[in-house]
Scaffold this active site. Structure first.
Site, PDB file in Angstrom:
ATOM      1  N   TRP A 144       0.822  -1.209   0.000  1.00  0.00           N
ATOM      2  CA  TRP A 144       0.000   0.000   0.000  1.00  0.00           C
ATOM      3  C   TRP A 144       0.855   1.258   0.000  1.00  0.00           C
ATOM      4  O   TRP A 144       0.497   2.256  -0.646  1.00  0.00           O
ATOM      5  CB  TRP A 144      -0.985  -0.038   1.168  1.00  0.00           C
ATOM      6  CG  TRP A 144      -1.839  -1.269   1.083  1.00  0.00           C
ATOM      7  CD1 TRP A 144      -1.830  -2.339   1.920  1.00  0.00           C
ATOM      8  CD2 TRP A 144      -2.771  -1.587   0.037  1.00  0.00           C
ATOM      9  NE1 TRP A 144      -2.713  -3.302   1.483  1.00  0.00           N
ATOM     10  CE2 TRP A 144      -3.300  -2.860   0.338  1.00  0.00           C
ATOM     11  CE3 TRP A 144      -3.217  -0.910  -1.102  1.00  0.00           C
ATOM     12  CZ2 TRP A 144      -4.255  -3.476  -0.477  1.00  0.00           C
ATOM     13  CZ3 TRP A 144      -4.156  -1.524  -1.912  1.00  0.00           C
ATOM     14  CH2 TRP A 144      -4.678  -2.795  -1.601  1.00  0.00           C
ATOM     15  N   ASP A 200      -1.146   6.726   6.677  1.00  0.00           N
ATOM     16  CA  ASP A 200      -2.225   5.826   6.289  1.00  0.00           C
ATOM     17  C   ASP A 200      -2.397   4.837   7.437  1.00  0.00           C
ATOM     18  O   ASP A 200      -1.570   3.962   7.651  1.00  0.00           O
ATOM     19  CB  ASP A 200      -1.855   5.099   4.990  1.00  0.00           C
ATOM     20  CG  ASP A 200      -2.864   4.032   4.593  1.00  0.00           C
ATOM     21  OD1 ASP A 200      -3.867   3.847   5.298  1.00  0.00           O
ATOM     22  OD2 ASP A 200      -2.621   3.361   3.560  1.00  0.00           O
ATOM     23  N   LYS A 235     -11.566  -2.059   8.293  1.00  0.00           N
ATOM     24  CA  LYS A 235     -10.744  -2.882   9.175  1.00  0.00           C
ATOM     25  C   LYS A 235     -11.280  -2.805  10.611  1.00  0.00           C
ATOM     26  O   LYS A 235     -11.717  -3.800  11.155  1.00  0.00           O
ATOM     27  CB  LYS A 235      -9.286  -2.419   9.160  1.00  0.00           C
ATOM     28  CG  LYS A 235      -8.710  -2.192   7.766  1.00  0.00           C
ATOM     29  CD  LYS A 235      -8.532  -3.468   6.982  1.00  0.00           C
ATOM     30  CE  LYS A 235      -7.802  -3.206   5.676  1.00  0.00           C
ATOM     31  NZ  LYS A 235      -7.629  -4.414   4.863  1.00  0.00           N
TER      32      LYS A 235
END
Length: 356
Positions: free
Chosen positions: A101, A168, A192
Site C-alpha cells: 500500500w 495511512d 478494518k
C-alpha cells in the site's frame, strides 16, 4: 457451526453493531423508513454524521484545529488526495516504503511531483520496518503506512520530522492510543476497525491546507469537503452509520485504552503459539510484528493439506495468506473475540499432535 472470521478486510464487526445496522436498514430509528432511503440532508442523517465525527474526536482526543471527514474512494484515493493537497508545485515529498500500500501511494504521488523514497524494506519482501534512516528536511511532507496488512508489520515508533507528517492508518486506527497532534493528516479506510467498506476517515489539520499553489479538482480538495461537512456529494450513508455504531461500541467498551489492552493480549497469545510450535514460522521480524495482522508460514509445505483441512473443519475463515508471501494471515482486528484466537491456537496444537 460458529465461524471465526480472520479476514483481512472487509473484516469482522461486532455482532451488536451488525444487529443494529440490519434493523436500521428496515426501519431507522422508528421513522418507518430505511436508513438507506432517507435523504442525506434530513435531520436524522445529519445527526448520524455529526455523532460519527464527534465520536472520532472523543475517542482519539483530536485537538482543536483539525477537521474530521468521512469521504469515499478508500485509502487508494487518499494516495492521490494527499499530494494534491500537500505537495507544492515544484515541491518534494518523502515516503517510507514498507509494503504494497505504501508502494501504491508512492506511485500516485509521483504523478504530481518529486518523491524521495527515504527508506524501504522491499529487498527483504517487506518483512520488517526500516530503521536508522535519515529524515530529509527539504520535503513538504513525510508519508508512511502505520500497519502493513499483507506482510504483518507495524510501526512501534512513528517518524519524527519538522515537515508535515502523514499516515495511512487504515488497518490499525482505533486499535491503540496515538497522539493526533503529532500528525498533520491521518486517513483510514473503514473496512478494518471502523465499519464496512465504502467510507474513508480523514483527520486533517486545517492550517496546512491551501498552500500548494496548484489547482485542485473539487472532489479531491479537502477544503471543499470541510466546507460541506463531508456532504459535497451524497455521502455513503450506510458505511457512515455502521462506523458510528462501531465507534459507540468501542466507547462503551472503555475506549482506545481498553481495546489496546485486549489487542495486546490477543496478539501475545497467537504469537506465543507460533514461536512455540515447531511446525510454524513467523514471517515478520519479531520487533515489528503487527498487532492486527499475524503472518506465518508452515515449516514444511508438505503438511499444508492437513493443516488446511483442520482449520476449515474448525470453522476458521479468511486465514489464507496473501499471494505476496503465501502461508497464513490471521487478522485480529478490534471485534475479533479472544475465543476465536483460542480456536486457532487449539487447531495449531491439534495439527502438531497429528503430524508429530
Amino acid at each position: 457451526m460458529k465461524k471465526h472470521n480472520f479476514s483481512a478486510g472487509p473484516c469482522i464487526l461486532p455482532q451488536e453493531v451488525l444487529k443494529k445496522a440490519s434493523d436500521a436498514v428496515v426501519n431507522f430509528n422508528g421513522i418507518d423508513l430505511s436508513l438507506i432511503e432517507i435523504s442525506h440532508r434530513s435531520k436524522e442523517f445529519v445527526e448520524v454524521m455529526e455523532n460519527a465525527r464527534n465520536l472520532v474526536k472523543e475517542l482519539l482526543n483530536v485537538p482543536e484545529g483539525y477537521s474530521v471527514l468521512f469521504l469515499q474512494g478508500g485509502a487508494s484515493l487518499e494516495f492521490l488526495m494527499t499530494p494534491y493537497n500537500l505537495l507544492k508545485v515544484d515541491g518534494k515529498a518523502g515516503y517510507l516504503d514498507t509494503g504494497t500500500w505504501s508502494s501504491k501511494a508512492i506511485k500516485e504521488a509521483k504523478l504530481l511531483g518529486e518523491v524521495d523514497v527515504i527508506a524501504s524494506s522491499k529487498e527483504d519482501n517487506f518483512n520488517h520496518i526500516p530503521k536508522n534512516y535519515t529524515v530529509p528536511t527539504d520535503v513538504d511532507y513525510i508519508h508512511f503506512t502505520s500497519n502493513n496488512t499483507i506482510f504483518g508489520t507495524q510501526f512501534k515508533e512513528f517518524p519524527k520530522t519538522d515537515s508535515l507528517l502523514v499516515c495511512d492508518m487504515s488497518s490499525d486506527i482505533f486499535s491503540r492510543q496515538i497522539d493526533v497532534s503529532k500528525f498533520d493528516l491521518i486517513y483510514a479506510g473503514a473496512q478494518k476497525n471502523m465499519g464496512p467498506a465504502g467510507t474513508t476517515l480523514v483527520i486533517v489539520k486545517d492550517e496546512i491546507l491551501g498552500k500548494t499553489g496548484r489547482t485542485i479538482p473539487a472532489m479531491l480538495d479537502y477544503k471543499v469537503h470541510i466546507s460541506k461537512d463531508s456532504m459535497f456529494n451524497t455521502p455513503p450513508v450506510f458505511p457512515v452509520y455502521v462506523s458510528m455504531l462501531t465507534l459507540e461500541w468501542l466507547k462503551n467498551l472503555g475506549g482506545i485504552a481498553a481495546i489496546e489492552k485486549i489487542n495486546n493480549e490477543k496478539a501475545a497469545l497467537l504469537y506465543a503459539e507460533i514461536d512455540r510450535n515447531p511446525l510454524f514460522n513467523g514471517f515478520a521480524a519479531k520487533e515489528d510484528r503487527s498487532l492486527m495482522n499475524v503472518t506465518f508460514t508452515l515449516a514444511n509445505e508438505a503438511h499444508k493439506e492437513t493443516f488446511d483441512k483442520l482449520w476449515n473443519d474448525a470453522g476458521i475463515s479468511g486465514i489464507k495468506g496473501h499471494r505476496s508471501i503465501g502461508g497464513y494471515r490471521a487478522s485480529i482486528y478490534n471485534a475479533m473475540p479472544i475465543e476465536s484466537i483460542q480456536v486457532l491456537i487449539n487447531t495449531m496444537q491439534q495439527f502438531e499432535k497429528q503430524v508429530s
